[in-house]
Design an enzyme around this catalytic site. Structure first.
Site, PDB file in Angstrom:
ATOM      1  N   HIS A   1     -11.570   2.065   2.764  1.00  0.00           N
ATOM      2  CA  HIS A   1     -10.917   2.754   1.656  1.00  0.00           C
ATOM      3  C   HIS A   1     -11.820   3.148   0.497  1.00  0.00           C
ATOM      4  CE1 HIS A   1      -6.463   1.742   2.600  1.00  0.00           C
ATOM      5  NE2 HIS A   1      -7.125   2.223   3.626  1.00  0.00           N
TER       6      HIS A   1
ATOM      7  N   HIS B   1      -8.568  -6.193   4.417  1.00  0.00           N
ATOM      8  CA  HIS B   1      -8.198  -5.425   5.598  1.00  0.00           C
ATOM      9  C   HIS B   1      -9.516  -5.062   6.257  1.00  0.00           C
ATOM     10  CE1 HIS B   1      -3.808  -3.894   4.995  1.00  0.00           C
ATOM     11  NE2 HIS B   1      -3.902  -5.202   5.137  1.00  0.00           N
TER      12      HIS B   1
ATOM     13  N   GLU C   1      -3.056  -2.935  -2.395  1.00  0.00           N
ATOM     14  CA  GLU C   1      -4.191  -2.309  -1.696  1.00  0.00           C
ATOM     15  C   GLU C   1      -4.521  -0.938  -2.285  1.00  0.00           C
ATOM     16  OE1 GLU C   1      -3.392  -1.790   2.474  1.00  0.00           O
ATOM     17  OE2 GLU C   1      -5.432  -1.123   2.934  1.00  0.00           O
TER      18      GLU C   1
ATOM     19  N   LYS D   1      -6.978   2.692  -2.485  1.00  0.00           N
ATOM     20  CA  LYS D   1      -7.554   3.643  -1.528  1.00  0.00           C
ATOM     21  C   LYS D   1      -8.193   4.808  -2.278  1.00  0.00           C
ATOM     22  CE  LYS D   1      -6.315   5.949   2.796  1.00  0.00           C
ATOM     23  NZ  LYS D   1      -5.320   6.034   3.869  1.00  0.00           N
TER      24      LYS D   1
ATOM     25  N   ASP E   1     -11.907   7.199   6.717  1.00  0.00           N
ATOM     26  CA  ASP E   1     -11.087   5.993   6.935  1.00  0.00           C
ATOM     27  C   ASP E   1     -10.452   6.073   8.323  1.00  0.00           C
ATOM     28  OD1 ASP E   1      -9.527   3.713   6.443  1.00  0.00           O
ATOM     29  OD2 ASP E   1      -7.904   4.896   5.566  1.00  0.00           O
TER      30      ASP E   1
ATOM     31  N   ASP F   1      -9.650  -2.859   1.632  1.00  0.00           N
ATOM     32  CA  ASP F   1      -9.730  -2.352   3.003  1.00  0.00           C
ATOM     33  C   ASP F   1     -11.115  -1.742   3.184  1.00  0.00           C
ATOM     34  OD1 ASP F   1      -9.629  -0.336   5.131  1.00  0.00           O
ATOM     35  OD2 ASP F   1      -7.488  -0.783   5.246  1.00  0.00           O
TER      36      ASP F   1
ATOM     37  N   ASP G   1      -7.271  -4.348  10.092  1.00  0.00           N
ATOM     38  CA  ASP G   1      -6.510  -3.102   9.958  1.00  0.00           C
ATOM     39  C   ASP G   1      -7.245  -1.962  10.646  1.00  0.00           C
ATOM     40  OD1 ASP G   1      -4.839  -1.061   9.305  1.00  0.00           O
ATOM     41  OD2 ASP G   1      -5.241  -1.081   7.148  1.00  0.00           O
TER      42      ASP G   1
ATOM     43  N   TRP H   1       0.865  -1.170   0.000  1.00  0.00           N
ATOM     44  CA  TRP H   1       0.000   0.000   0.000  1.00  0.00           C
ATOM     45  C   TRP H   1       0.906   1.226   0.000  1.00  0.00           C
ATOM     46  CZ3 TRP H   1      -0.154   3.909   3.826  1.00  0.00           C
ATOM     47  CH2 TRP H   1      -1.000   4.987   3.470  1.00  0.00           C
TER      48      TRP H   1
ATOM     49  N   ASP I   1     -10.326   3.950  10.858  1.00  0.00           N
ATOM     50  CA  ASP I   1      -9.705   2.760  11.447  1.00  0.00           C
ATOM     51  C   ASP I   1     -10.133   2.501  12.886  1.00  0.00           C
ATOM     52  OD1 ASP I   1      -7.829   1.634   9.325  1.00  0.00           O
ATOM     53  OD2 ASP I   1      -7.266   3.741   9.302  1.00  0.00           O
TER      54      ASP I   1
HETATM   55  C1  RNT Z   1      -3.672   2.744   4.899  1.00  0.00           C
HETATM   56  C2  RNT Z   1      -3.841   1.296   4.655  1.00  0.00           C
HETATM   57  C3  RNT Z   1      -2.729   0.432   5.155  1.00  0.00           C
HETATM   58  C4  RNT Z   1      -2.282   0.786   6.556  1.00  0.00           C
HETATM   59  C5  RNT Z   1      -1.334  -0.212   7.157  1.00  0.00           C
HETATM   60  C6  RNT Z   1      -0.613   0.354   8.335  1.00  0.00           C
HETATM   61  O1  RNT Z   1      -4.799   3.484   4.678  1.00  0.00           O
HETATM   62  O2  RNT Z   1      -5.051   0.858   5.161  1.00  0.00           O
HETATM   63  O3  RNT Z   1      -3.106  -0.890   5.057  1.00  0.00           O
HETATM   64  O4  RNT Z   1      -3.346   0.933   7.409  1.00  0.00           O
HETATM   65  O5  RNT Z   1      -0.511  -0.716   6.215  1.00  0.00           O
HETATM   66 ZN    ZN Z   2      -5.393  -1.260   5.032  1.00  0.00          ZN
END
Ligand code: RNT
Ligand code: ZN
Length: 419
Positions: free
Chosen positions: A263, A287, A227, A229, A295, A260, A327, A186, A297
């Site tokens: 994302h 993720h 990955e 985004k 985003d 993810d 994640d 990523w 998390d």
């Molecule tokens: C970032 C991505 C990525 C990170 C990690 C730390 O937006 O989601 O995967 O969260 O690699």
């Molecule tokens: Zn991620």
């Protein structure tokens, strides 16, 4: 096993049997599904580089909960505590900035297998598989927001070398542990404001990826993932590795695509993307995260979307083609508890999905009985899966219900609060 858990389970087993579901078989299947815990929840994505710089490049951790892991040994101890409270055998997802550099300045284009040997030995002793991530952030050479797509060739080469080394390290991890290592790429590259040129950075990005993935490595040891985004903090107007770029890359090169949950546009869900992208890519990396308004998390909760993700994996028979990773990073609560809560929720969601009378639901749908489909889906939401969950925890020698929290509190008092 306590009598009330056993008797609740046998009643639940009967109820599920009436629907044609064998709960014992479900629990056997559930035990075989590993979840890859993300090392970075344990220390707010800090890592162990001696000259580590502040987290940035679109990533942000909020909260000041005390007791975060400061060394590889502390992080491993915290992980061991978390794994001891999670039913089943799982994996660890490492980031390149978590190498054991022994205080030495080892730049990202210099990392070697030896810096991860401690993790491999520990994983072997714990019976865990390892996954890996190249770290294209928190570095002076990502300060202008561009890494693999940087217009400066020397900077691009630096990051390409990092990616190449990460693949080699990942392959060695997979080989040593006898289980393929998913190596995820990523990159945060993007612009805060509207670009004049959207094309050139994407061309550089794709060319850089081709360099990173050029060496043919054994898929029994390593699985490459990319990955995408939609946007990050500071890359609101343009992200080089958009969904289309990454999806196109993964399809044309037959790598894994990493989805993810945070994302995409907040109205978009990855549960609907699983059966879409698996038409074209061989395997998926998830993720699993929880975005709140952005985003963000947040720790994964047993939300409708988490259930939908798990149902899709089960209904589509995609579990064998999907690698489930977590994640999120929350520094406002105990970090071990954050791992335990999110992972237990992922497992609960998979269990509830496996407890679904899938054949029955699909045949109701195929017969055009859409009323019956909705009625059944809604009634399934109040089936006694809690009793099955508690039985599963006991069966796997981890606390059922809330008892796990007192163990985290004790650990916090004895270990984390002394840091
Ligand atoms: C970032 C991505 C990525 C990170 C990690 C730390 O937006 O989601 O995967 O969260 O690699
Ligand atoms: Zn991620």
């Amino acid at each position: 096993m306590s009598n009330s858990i056993e008797s609740a389970y046998s009643l639940a087993k009967e109820r599920y049997a009436e629907l044609g579901v064998d709960t014992d078989a479900v629990l056997d299947r559930l035990r075989s599904i590993p979840i890859s815990l993300h090392c970075w929840q344990g220390d707010d994505v800090t890592g162990f580089e001696p000259a580590g710089i502040a987290l940035g490049d679109g990533l942000a951790v909020t909260g000041k909960y005390p007791g975060k892991a400061r060394t590889p040994d502390e992080l491993r101890a915290d992980l061991e505590k978390a794994y001891s409270l999670i039913p089943g055998k799982h994996r660890l997802n490492l980031h390149a900035l978590y190498g054991e550099f022994g205080g030495e300045k080892v730049d990202r284009n210099q990392i070697e297998l030896k810096h991860f040997q401690g993790w491999i030995d520990w994983a072997k002793a714990q019976g865990l598989g390892l996954d890996f991530n190249a770290s294209f952030f928190s570095h002076p050479k990502s300060a202008d927001g561009f890494t693999l797509a940087n217009a400066d060739e020397a900077i691009r080469e630096f990051w390409i070398e990092h990616g190449i080394r990460c693949r080699q390290i990942g392959a060695a991890m997979g080989e040593e542990l006898g289980s393929p290592c998913v190596m995820n790429v990523w990159a945060p590259d993007g612009y805060k404001d509207t670009p004049a040129d959207r094309k050139a950075p994407r061309e550089r990005f794709v060319a850089a990826l081709d360099r990173i993935f050029a060496e043919k490595l054994d898929r029994a040891h390593i699985l490459d993932a990319l990955e995408c985004k939609l946007f990050g903090i500071g890359s609101e107007c343009y992200v080089v590795g958009s969904h289309e770029v990454c999806m196109g890359y993964a399809v044309s090169r037959q790598t894994l695509l990493c989805l993810d949950a945070g994302h995409f546009h907040p109205m978009e869900v990855i549960s609907d993307k699983i059966s879409s992208v698996l038409q074209y890519v061989p395997e998926l990396l998830l993720h699993v995260s929880r975005g709140v308004r952005w985003d963000s998390d947040h720790v994964v909760t047993l939300s409708d979307e988490l259930q939908a993700i798990a149902c899709e994996l089960v209904r589509g028979e995609f579990l064998d083609r999907t690698h489930i990773g977590l994640d999120y990073f929350d520094a406002s609560i105990n970090r071990v508890a954050a791992w335990v809560i999110g992972t237990r929720n992922m497992i609960k969601a998979l269990m509830i999905a496996l407890l679904e009378p899938g054949v029955k639901l699909k045949s109701i749908e195929a017969a055009g009985d859409l009323t019956g489909r909705l009625a059944m889906m809604e009634d399934l939401k109040v089936m006694p899966f809690g009793a099955v969950w508690e039985y599963y925890c006991r069966q796997n020698d981890v606390p059922a219900g809330q008892c796990w929290l007192s163990q985290v509190r004790q650990y916090e008092q004895e270990v984390q609060s002394k840091r």
